[in-house]
Design a protein around this motif. Structure first.
Motif, short mmCIF file in Angstrom:
data_model
loop_
_atom_site.label_atom_id
_atom_site.label_comp_id
_atom_site.label_asym_id
_atom_site.label_seq_id
_atom_site.Cartn_x
_atom_site.Cartn_y
_atom_site.Cartn_z
N LEU A 294 -2.29 8.69 14.14
CA LEU A 294 -1.47 8.67 12.92
C LEU A 294 -2.29 8.56 11.64
CD1 LEU A 294 1.36 6.23 13.99
CD2 LEU A 294 1.45 8.73 13.90
N LEU A 295 -3.43 7.88 11.73
CA LEU A 295 -4.12 7.54 10.49
C LEU A 295 -5.49 8.18 10.31
CD1 LEU A 295 -3.37 3.70 10.20
CD2 LEU A 295 -2.04 5.60 9.29
N LEU A 296 -6.15 8.58 11.40
CA LEU A 296 -7.56 8.89 11.27
C LEU A 296 -7.88 10.39 11.27
CD1 LEU A 296 -8.98 6.02 13.48
CD2 LEU A 296 -8.52 6.03 11.02
N ASP A 297 -8.56 10.81 10.25
CA ASP A 297 -9.02 12.19 10.12
C ASP A 297 -10.52 12.25 10.35
OD1 ASP A 297 -6.86 13.92 9.51
OD2 ASP A 297 -6.69 13.01 7.53
N ARG B 138 -0.32 -4.98 4.63
CA ARG B 138 -1.56 -4.25 4.92
C ARG B 138 -1.94 -4.31 6.39
NH1 ARG B 138 -4.00 -2.07 0.95
NH2 ARG B 138 -3.21 -2.79 -1.05
N GLY C 286 -5.01 5.84 15.80
CA GLY C 286 -5.96 6.93 15.57
C GLY C 286 -5.23 8.23 15.26
N LYS D 215 -0.56 7.80 1.87
CA LYS D 215 -1.95 8.09 1.54
C LYS D 215 -2.87 7.84 2.74
CE LYS D 215 -4.14 5.32 -1.22
NZ LYS D 215 -4.28 4.30 -2.27
N PHE D 216 -2.42 6.98 3.63
CA PHE D 216 -3.26 6.61 4.78
C PHE D 216 -3.04 7.50 5.99
CE2 PHE D 216 -3.37 2.73 2.28
CZ PHE D 216 -4.69 2.32 2.43
N LEU D 217 -1.95 8.25 5.97
CA LEU D 217 -1.64 9.07 7.15
C LEU D 217 -2.68 10.17 7.32
CD1 LEU D 217 2.26 9.39 6.91
CD2 LEU D 217 0.94 7.91 8.45
N SER D 218 -2.96 10.50 8.57
CA SER D 218 -3.92 11.56 8.87
C SER D 218 -3.28 12.92 8.59
CB SER D 218 -4.33 11.49 10.33
OG SER D 218 -3.22 11.75 11.17
N SER D 219 -4.11 13.93 8.48
CA SER D 219 -3.54 15.27 8.28
C SER D 219 -2.72 15.66 9.51
CB SER D 219 -4.64 16.28 7.98
OG SER D 219 -5.66 16.19 8.95
N ARG D 220 -3.12 15.16 10.67
CA ARG D 220 -2.34 15.44 11.88
C ARG D 220 -0.93 14.85 11.77
NH1 ARG D 220 -5.22 13.30 15.45
NH2 ARG D 220 -6.34 15.21 15.91
N ALA D 221 -0.80 13.72 11.09
CA ALA D 221 0.50 13.06 11.01
C ALA D 221 1.57 14.00 10.44
CB ALA D 221 0.40 11.78 10.18
N TYR E 12 1.51 3.93 1.92
CA TYR E 12 1.17 4.26 3.31
C TYR E 12 0.93 5.75 3.52
CZ TYR E 12 2.80 -0.47 4.07
OH TYR E 12 2.96 -1.82 4.02
N ASP F 192 -8.05 -1.66 -1.21
CA ASP F 192 -6.91 -0.87 -0.74
C ASP F 192 -7.15 -0.21 0.62
OD1 ASP F 192 -4.39 0.26 -0.76
OD2 ASP F 192 -4.96 1.96 -2.02
N ILE F 193 -7.48 -1.03 1.59
CA ILE F 193 -7.57 -0.52 2.97
C ILE F 193 -6.56 -1.25 3.84
CG2 ILE F 193 -10.04 0.02 2.72
CD1 ILE F 193 -10.61 -2.44 4.54
N LEU F 194 -6.27 -0.70 4.99
CA LEU F 194 -5.37 -1.37 5.94
C LEU F 194 -6.21 -2.22 6.90
CD1 LEU F 194 -2.93 1.58 6.80
CD2 LEU F 194 -2.64 -0.20 5.07
N TYR G 260 -11.18 11.02 17.30
CA TYR G 260 -10.59 11.52 16.06
C TYR G 260 -11.64 11.88 15.02
CZ TYR G 260 -6.41 9.98 18.37
OH TYR G 260 -5.42 9.84 19.31
N ILE H 42 3.32 15.85 13.11
CA ILE H 42 4.18 15.08 14.02
C ILE H 42 5.60 15.14 13.50
CG2 ILE H 42 4.62 12.78 14.96
CD1 ILE H 42 1.58 12.25 14.69
N ARG I 202 -14.37 7.44 2.11
CA ARG I 202 -12.99 7.03 2.29
C ARG I 202 -12.89 6.07 3.48
NH1 ARG I 202 -7.97 6.04 1.72
NH2 ARG I 202 -6.31 7.45 2.38
N LYS J 61 -10.49 3.84 5.67
CA LYS J 61 -9.06 3.71 5.88
C LYS J 61 -8.68 2.33 6.35
CE LYS J 61 -6.87 8.06 5.93
NZ LYS J 61 -6.57 9.19 6.82
N PRO K 163 0.83 -1.20 0.00
CA PRO K 163 0.00 0.00 0.00
C PRO K 163 0.88 1.26 0.00
CG PRO K 163 -0.56 -1.49 1.83
CD PRO K 163 0.70 -1.99 1.23
#
Lengths: 407, 407
Positions: free
Chosen positions: B119-122, B240, B117, A8-14, A6, B210-212, B144, A17, B176, B178, A4
């Motif tokens: 790192l990945l969740l918006d 994944r 959460g 693309k999967f990161l949050s906007s917060r990431a 990756y 294409d999800i984790l 999140y 960091i 979307r 994730k 994947p």
């Protein structure tokens, strides 16, 4: 078989960091220490030989045998007996009257600071700190998308007039300032302590502009002079101060027991948040600290720490006077650090790299602790963890390098 | 002297922080237990008598004496020797080949989930879970701002066709998604285990859309039948799966040692984030688990736990057959829980309240574990912490109350 994407999967917060700017330096020190004897002024930690490990060995052995539920969850906000002891501790050592309900036990003071971010800080909010301030607080609050503005300090700590001026200006600009973060005693990285006569003024300004104050008391118990410094929290009549407590600097940073204390409106939310975040603080560590507080051992450990670190501080100051004549530096009455100002044209980052490389001395550039560019030539020196008999030699080598670079 | 209007200071995220819906029930149980002998099926924890506290007493005493830096910080992502042992553990117990660099030690599995959460969740992202799923994961990911959609399960766990259908529908709607969160073995709260033959299919669907996949393995080591279940992580050829590990359910929930394992792109960010969040996991706890792994004690503790809990599970199932004839329930091959379905017109929340009040039996409504309304009549029963000689009596009383309410 596609990996994947990756990113693309990161949050906007990431994206907010960031790596710790001192992490690379810390790695370099670790690598170097494998092959050379490095004199280190880098850490911000208690001396392992001051931490009463024999006592902990004894207590933890007893506790594992005695407390049937020590291997199970505690309430998310901590073991109730520990919260009672902490309330008593705040009364005895900090002059603060509070209730166990107002306390949440956290994974060191750091987690309390992160929790404050989660509860109070929105993207775009403005936060004021001392300039410089603790790099990890700056980093973790940036995860929440805030803007951070530093307030200048002098030898007596944060300058209230500058705080007032900044708040006035921001208020005129319509900026939302939520809080002032202050490490009021033995500040990291500066070693400075907010003068008692300024403390009331700071609270008045907070009230005038209706902002909260987060008081990080990590170094409060390492006070080397017989001066009076009251916590802002104990002087606060309006409920503006959120208190961040920590046993780390006296009992050991590894135990990871700190706490958040404040108004119920905020603490109740903190309790709600914390449960699913990590269930509870490590239970055997909670019981260990509980026993230390119950047995009134804290005071003894603290006194031993103060005695040891006062001696180290004096050795460091004497060495600075001897080997770095005329240099600007801070004279801490509390905490673990001294700042030194290099000549303006020398970058602290470069200086500390050469210092490690060529002179086997480790120190941390204070630059990333600053909220602006004014700290490019400032170096942080830790004395608490330094080896007593190597402090003089370490500072001598700093003098050597300085001479080399300036002549 | 005005108290601040604290609500004005709360972040917009603070509104997403909800109290645990089972917290009130847990408090009621605690209060009741003070005056009455309550038969409890409420907790989700190991039996304190299975946790090897004598061994921990001995090891921690030795460790505090032996390890000079045990009271100081470790690296933010954990003691390197522990990360090495965890990598070995994953090989030995989970058939996963990985490197210590891909591991971050966390405060139990919970913190790993919160970290995911961050790192990945918006806000607005969609997350899929089993329906029902672990209530604390649902709660913490809601911080999140995500939307959570549950996928139906049957006796063989998550239904892949339903997952496919849901993803197809959401994809058409332009939503979307994730990740899929799965507690693949001995799920909390259902006790169900994702059948081996479905696991490959689930991974294929994740790849197709294409999800984790976040695989929470908290109950993997409490497997009561000689069946083969491979971790999704060990079958994953694309990278994944993010693996959430925990020693809590075997070694004790109070130690708070878990980990996150996954692709470097994500784990590196996790390391960056974690430093300023809480500095490091509690160091004496890290060394304790390190010793347990090194001494190969884990396997013995695990075997003892399995033996004890298998017996308790059988007692519970037998009692259900005896006292609740015809009721729908899950038959766990792993984990700590059984779900029972009350008649449709009985609310689990009300039922468990009366059960506690009138029959001194504690159980948790499974309702808040559901992502929709379908669990209103479902109750979660824990057998691992229940007292062996009281399981039969507890279920008998549940039968009594059911009879009372339905006749």
């Amino acid at each position: 078989m596609t990996r994947p994407d990756y990113y693309k999967f990161l949050s906007s917060r990431a994206n907010l960091i960031e790596p710790s700017p001192i992490r690379e330096m810390v790695s370099k020190i670790a690598v170097k220490s494998k092959t050379r004897q490095v004199i280190s002024f880098a850490a911000g930690e208690p001396d392992p030989d001051v931490i009463p490990r024999e006592l902990y060995a004894e207590l933890s052995s007893e506790l594992f045998k005695k407390v049937r539920i020590i291997g199970n969850y505690s309430p998310a906000d901590g073991v109730i007996d520990l919260k009672n002891e902490i309330a008593g501790f705040m009364k005895e050592f900090e002059g603060v009257s509070t209730n166990p309900e107002n306390i949440v036990v956290t994974l060191g003071g750091s987690q309390a600071i992160d929790l404050i971010g989660r509860l109070l800080l929105d993207p775009g909010d403005m936060v004021l700190t001392e300039n410089p301030s603790y790099v990890n607080t700056l980093l973790v609050w940036k995860h929440y998308g805030v803007q951070i503005k530093g307030i200048p300090m002098d030898d007596h700590g944060l300058i209230p007039e500058e705080l007032d001026k900044t708040l006035s200006k921001l208020s005129k600009e319509g900026k939302r300032v939520k809080l002032l973060y202050t490490i009021s005693t033995g500040q990291n990285p500066s070693g400075l302590t907010l003068a008692q006569e300024r403390r009331k003024h700071v609270l008045e300004i907070a009230s005038k502009y209706d902002i909260l104050v987060v008081e990080d008391t990590a170094y409060n118990h390492l006070l080397y002079e017989p001066i009076e410094v009251k916590t802002l929290r104990s002087m606060d009549k309006e409920g503006r101060v959120i208190y961040v407590g920590s046993f780390s600097k006296v009992l050991g940073t590894g135990l990871r027991i700190g706490w958040l204390e404040g108004p119920l409106e905020i603490v109740e939310k903190a309790k709600m948040a914390k449960g699913p975040m990590d269930m509870c603080p490590p239970v055997p560590m909670q019981y260990l600290v509980l026993e230390v507080l119950r047995n009134k051992v804290f005071k003894h450990v603290k006194e031993r720490a103060i005695e040891t670190y006062r001696l180290k501080r004096d050795l460091m100051i004497n060495a600075i006077e001897k080997y770095l004549p005329g240099i600007k530096y801070t004279r801490p009455v509390a905490g673990m650090f001294v700042l030194i100002w290099l000549p303006r044209n020398i970058e602290a980052a470069q200086f500390t790299e050469i210092l490690l490389e060529k002179y086997d001395v480790a120190a941390i550039p204070a630059t990333p602790f600053y909220t602006d560019e004014s700290g490019r030539n400032v170096v942080r020196l830790n004395f608490s963890m330094a080896k007593t008999d190597l402090i003089d030699e370490g500072i001598r080598r700093i003098g050597e390098l300085l001479k080399e670079l300036t002549t």
